[in-house]
Scaffold this motif. Structure first.
Motif, PDB file in Angstrom:
ATOM      1  N   ILE A  10      13.855  -2.961 -39.448  1.00  0.00           N
ATOM      2  CA  ILE A  10      15.055  -3.202 -39.532  1.00  0.00           C
ATOM      3  C   ILE A  10      16.164  -3.706 -40.558  1.00  0.00           C
ATOM      4  N   SER A  11      17.115  -3.156 -41.032  1.00  0.00           N
ATOM      5  CA  SER A  11      17.608  -3.458 -41.958  1.00  0.00           C
ATOM      6  C   SER A  11      18.110  -5.166 -41.767  1.00  0.00           C
ATOM      7  N   THR A  12      17.812  -6.009 -42.631  1.00  0.00           N
ATOM      8  CA  THR A  12      17.661  -7.494 -42.519  1.00  0.00           C
ATOM      9  C   THR A  12      19.261  -8.007 -41.933  1.00  0.00           C
ATOM     10  N   CYS A  13      20.229  -7.488 -42.488  1.00  0.00           N
ATOM     11  CA  CYS A  13      21.604  -8.006 -42.248  1.00  0.00           C
ATOM     12  C   CYS A  13      22.091  -7.631 -40.975  1.00  0.00           C
ATOM     13  N   LEU A  14      21.403  -6.522 -40.095  1.00  0.00           N
ATOM     14  CA  LEU A  14      21.942  -6.498 -38.721  1.00  0.00           C
ATOM     15  C   LEU A  14      21.155  -7.425 -37.982  1.00  0.00           C
ATOM     16  N   LEU A  69      18.565   1.397 -39.257  1.00  0.00           N
ATOM     17  CA  LEU A  69      19.170   1.046 -40.630  1.00  0.00           C
ATOM     18  C   LEU A  69      20.643   0.955 -40.512  1.00  0.00           C
ATOM     19  N   LYS A  70      20.861  -0.020 -41.562  1.00  0.00           N
ATOM     20  CA  LYS A  70      22.642  -0.059 -41.688  1.00  0.00           C
ATOM     21  C   LYS A  70      23.207   1.094 -42.311  1.00  0.00           C
ATOM     22  N   LYS A  71      24.274   1.485 -41.473  1.00  0.00           N
ATOM     23  CA  LYS A  71      24.849   2.573 -42.019  1.00  0.00           C
ATOM     24  C   LYS A  71      25.731   2.370 -43.259  1.00  0.00           C
ATOM     25  N   ASP A  72      25.963   3.587 -44.066  1.00  0.00           N
ATOM     26  CA  ASP A  72      26.779   3.405 -45.194  1.00  0.00           C
ATOM     27  C   ASP A  72      26.113   2.842 -46.406  1.00  0.00           C
ATOM     28  N   SER A  73      25.225   2.095 -46.325  1.00  0.00           N
ATOM     29  CA  SER A  73      24.755   1.304 -47.517  1.00  0.00           C
ATOM     30  C   SER A  73      24.008   2.382 -48.441  1.00  0.00           C
ATOM     31  N   PRO A  74      24.384   2.126 -49.773  1.00  0.00           N
ATOM     32  CA  PRO A  74      23.595   2.980 -50.689  1.00  0.00           C
ATOM     33  C   PRO A  74      22.307   2.831 -50.968  1.00  0.00           C
ATOM     34  N   SER A  75      21.793   1.774 -50.140  1.00  0.00           N
ATOM     35  CA  SER A  75      20.242   1.496 -50.064  1.00  0.00           C
ATOM     36  C   SER A  75      19.459   1.936 -48.481  1.00  0.00           C
ATOM     37  N   CYS A  76      20.290   1.558 -47.778  1.00  0.00           N
ATOM     38  CA  CYS A  76      19.785   1.843 -46.344  1.00  0.00           C
ATOM     39  C   CYS A  76      20.342   2.852 -45.462  1.00  0.00           C
ATOM     40  N   GLY A  77      21.474   3.160 -45.706  1.00  0.00           N
ATOM     41  CA  GLY A  77      22.240   4.349 -45.092  1.00  0.00           C
ATOM     42  C   GLY A  77      21.558   5.605 -44.995  1.00  0.00           C
ATOM     43  N   PRO A  93      22.296 -13.551 -43.857  1.00  0.00           N
ATOM     44  CA  PRO A  93      23.493 -13.549 -44.782  1.00  0.00           C
ATOM     45  C   PRO A  93      22.770 -12.878 -46.150  1.00  0.00           C
ATOM     46  N   VAL A  94      22.392 -11.761 -46.158  1.00  0.00           N
ATOM     47  CA  VAL A  94      21.952 -11.111 -47.233  1.00  0.00           C
ATOM     48  C   VAL A  94      22.696 -10.011 -47.837  1.00  0.00           C
ATOM     49  N   ARG A  95      23.958  -9.878 -47.331  1.00  0.00           N
ATOM     50  CA  ARG A  95      24.840  -8.792 -47.906  1.00  0.00           C
ATOM     51  C   ARG A  95      25.266  -9.102 -49.280  1.00  0.00           C
ATOM     52  N   PHE A  96      25.909  -8.279 -49.915  1.00  0.00           N
ATOM     53  CA  PHE A  96      26.304  -8.353 -51.411  1.00  0.00           C
ATOM     54  C   PHE A  96      27.435  -9.694 -51.284  1.00  0.00           C
ATOM     55  N   PRO A 133      12.150  -7.111 -40.683  1.00  0.00           N
ATOM     56  CA  PRO A 133      13.251  -7.048 -41.316  1.00  0.00           C
ATOM     57  C   PRO A 133      12.901  -6.520 -42.795  1.00  0.00           C
ATOM     58  N   VAL A 134      13.694  -5.852 -43.427  1.00  0.00           N
ATOM     59  CA  VAL A 134      13.588  -5.592 -44.785  1.00  0.00           C
ATOM     60  C   VAL A 134      14.989  -5.484 -45.377  1.00  0.00           C
ATOM     61  N   CYS A 135      15.305  -6.328 -46.515  1.00  0.00           N
ATOM     62  CA  CYS A 135      16.480  -6.067 -47.156  1.00  0.00           C
ATOM     63  C   CYS A 135      16.154  -5.457 -48.557  1.00  0.00           C
ATOM     64  N   PRO A 136      16.244  -4.169 -48.746  1.00  0.00           N
ATOM     65  CA  PRO A 136      15.969  -3.761 -50.100  1.00  0.00           C
ATOM     66  C   PRO A 136      16.364  -4.487 -51.381  1.00  0.00           C
ATOM     67  N   GLU A 137      17.729  -4.586 -51.155  1.00  0.00           N
ATOM     68  CA  GLU A 137      18.327  -5.189 -52.303  1.00  0.00           C
ATOM     69  C   GLU A 137      17.915  -6.505 -52.762  1.00  0.00           C
ATOM     70  N   VAL A 138      17.932  -7.381 -51.659  1.00  0.00           N
ATOM     71  CA  VAL A 138      17.410  -8.677 -51.853  1.00  0.00           C
ATOM     72  C   VAL A 138      15.923  -8.761 -52.303  1.00  0.00           C
ATOM     73  N   PRO A 164      25.042 -13.965 -53.319  1.00  0.00           N
ATOM     74  CA  PRO A 164      25.849 -12.821 -53.396  1.00  0.00           C
ATOM     75  C   PRO A 164      25.564 -11.876 -54.834  1.00  0.00           C
ATOM     76  N   ARG A 165      26.142 -10.728 -54.584  1.00  0.00           N
ATOM     77  CA  ARG A 165      25.819  -9.764 -55.941  1.00  0.00           C
ATOM     78  C   ARG A 165      26.670  -8.853 -56.047  1.00  0.00           C
ATOM     79  N   GLU A 166      26.778  -8.191 -57.208  1.00  0.00           N
ATOM     80  CA  GLU A 166      27.688  -7.108 -57.208  1.00  0.00           C
ATOM     81  C   GLU A 166      27.695  -6.077 -56.179  1.00  0.00           C
TER      82      GLU A 166
HETATM   83  S1  SF4 Z   1      20.556  -3.691 -48.759  1.00  0.00           S
HETATM   84 FE1  SF4 Z   1      20.429  -2.985 -46.536  1.00  0.00          FE
HETATM   85  S2  SF4 Z   1      19.478  -5.018 -45.477  1.00  0.00           S
HETATM   86 FE2  SF4 Z   1      20.276  -5.419 -47.481  1.00  0.00          FE
HETATM   87  S3  SF4 Z   1      22.288  -6.179 -47.240  1.00  0.00           S
HETATM   88 FE3  SF4 Z   1      22.306  -3.799 -47.636  1.00  0.00          FE
HETATM   89  S4  SF4 Z   1      22.477  -2.627 -45.772  1.00  0.00           S
HETATM   90 FE4  SF4 Z   1      21.681  -4.864 -45.414  1.00  0.00          FE
END
Ligand code: SF4
Length: 317
Positions: free
Chosen positions: A10-14, A104-112, A18-21, A43-48, A55-57
């Protein structure tokens, strides 16, 4: 393996972490509070995990000279190569993690998973992209049931996903053991009505494949059966297909049920067909008769309970 927990990536933010940008999350109530009682999340947050911090850009997919790149538009930093390498390595790890599904979290450039915005050089978006991590995951695990949380708010897509998760788990459990052709026929027969509720054509194709099992190489057979089985379940089960499956079951009561009970069951199936009652109503009546009359063939049909009834996935009209 059948006793091990059902593990779902699962995308961790779901999960509410608190791993979103922006340091926030996207907790999903159904996943955490309801489905979460039946599964163990991975859980996997690819960006973290890539080390971008919180937070990040913000990041976005940008089409540059025919290529889709993952960039931070404010500072211009390009993370395409790093994310691609990370995604391939992490997907390979997840292939060994005994997963039965992924959300997966929709709309994300990593997870969508689909329809992620790709910006052109004028900053105009087109919903035509796939997140880099999601793409690597789907390529590494082509049979794994994968869905986005946004689509899971549609009751039919939700049931389809959960059904595929449980079916995929049974499929992998079966082929992980020292299977024999008799066991294969039993597995296939137990899934007959379930597969037929998705596609009668696919069920016929799988049946011909099972009939040829002794002529084929075992590994090639197992690979093909698993792929075609999961492809069949991806087809959304419509009211018409469910009605066919229910009428098929009604036929099994021909000489066993008294006329009044048969008529009651037929009327109940018709009410479901007309959208007056949810699927759970005729299914409950069928299960009652199956139990009371000891109809062995139907008792073995996973269609009657493909996932825990507490999830109430068949309670909508
Ligand atoms: S990279 Fe994926 S898991 Fe991490 S905050 Fe963005 S949508 Fe959520």
């Amino acid at each position: 393996m059948a006793e091990a927990p059902i593990r779902i990536g699962i995308s961790t933010c779901l999960l509410g972490k608190p791993v979103r940008f922006d340091g926030g999350h996207k907790r999903d109530g159904f996943l955490v509070d309801t489905f979460g009682k039946w599964v163990e999340w991975v859980p996997v947050c690819p960006e973290v995990e890539l080390g971008l911090g919180t937070p990040r850009e913000t990041m976005r997919l940008v089409r540059t000279e025919g290529e889709v790149r993952l960039v931070m538009p404010r500072c211009g930093r390009d993370h395409t190569e790093a994310m691609t390498r990370f995604a391939e390595r992490r997907a390979a790890e997840l292939a060994r993690a005994d997963l039965s599904g992924y959300v997966l979290k929709k709309d994300s450039p990593s997870c969508g998973m689909e329809r992620v915005k790709i910006y052109d050089r004028h900053g105009t978006p087109a919903r035509a992209g796939v997140g880099l991590f999601a793409a690597a995951l789907a390529a590494r695990l082509p049979r794994l049931p994968i869905e986005e949380e946004g689509r899971l708010s549609d009751p039919r897509l939700r049931e389809n996903f959960v059904e595929r998760v449980f079916a995929y788990r049974r499929l992998r459990t079966f082929f992980a053991g020292r299977w024999i052709s008799g066991g294969l026929v039993r597995f296939h027969t137990a899934h007959k009505l379930l597969v037929m509720s998705h596609s009668t054509v696919a069920y016929g194709r799988l049946g011909r494949l099972v009939a040829s099992v002794k002529r084929l190489d075992r590994a090639a057979f197992a690979n093909r059966y698993q792929q075609e089985f999961m492809d069949a379940l991806k087809v959304i089960a419509t009211v018409r297909r469910h009605t066919n499956a229910l009428q098929h079951m009604l036929g099994h009561f021909r000489d066993r049920l008294d006329p009044a009970s048969r008529q009651e069951l037929a009327a109940c199936i018709d009410e479901y067909r007309r959208g007056l009652v949810p699927l759970v109503v005729p299914i409950t009546l069928v299960r009652h008769h199956v139990r009371a009359l000891g109809v062995e063939y139907l008792a073995g049909q996973l269609y009657l309970e493909p996932h825990p009834k507490e999830l109430m996935l068949r309670n909508h009209v």
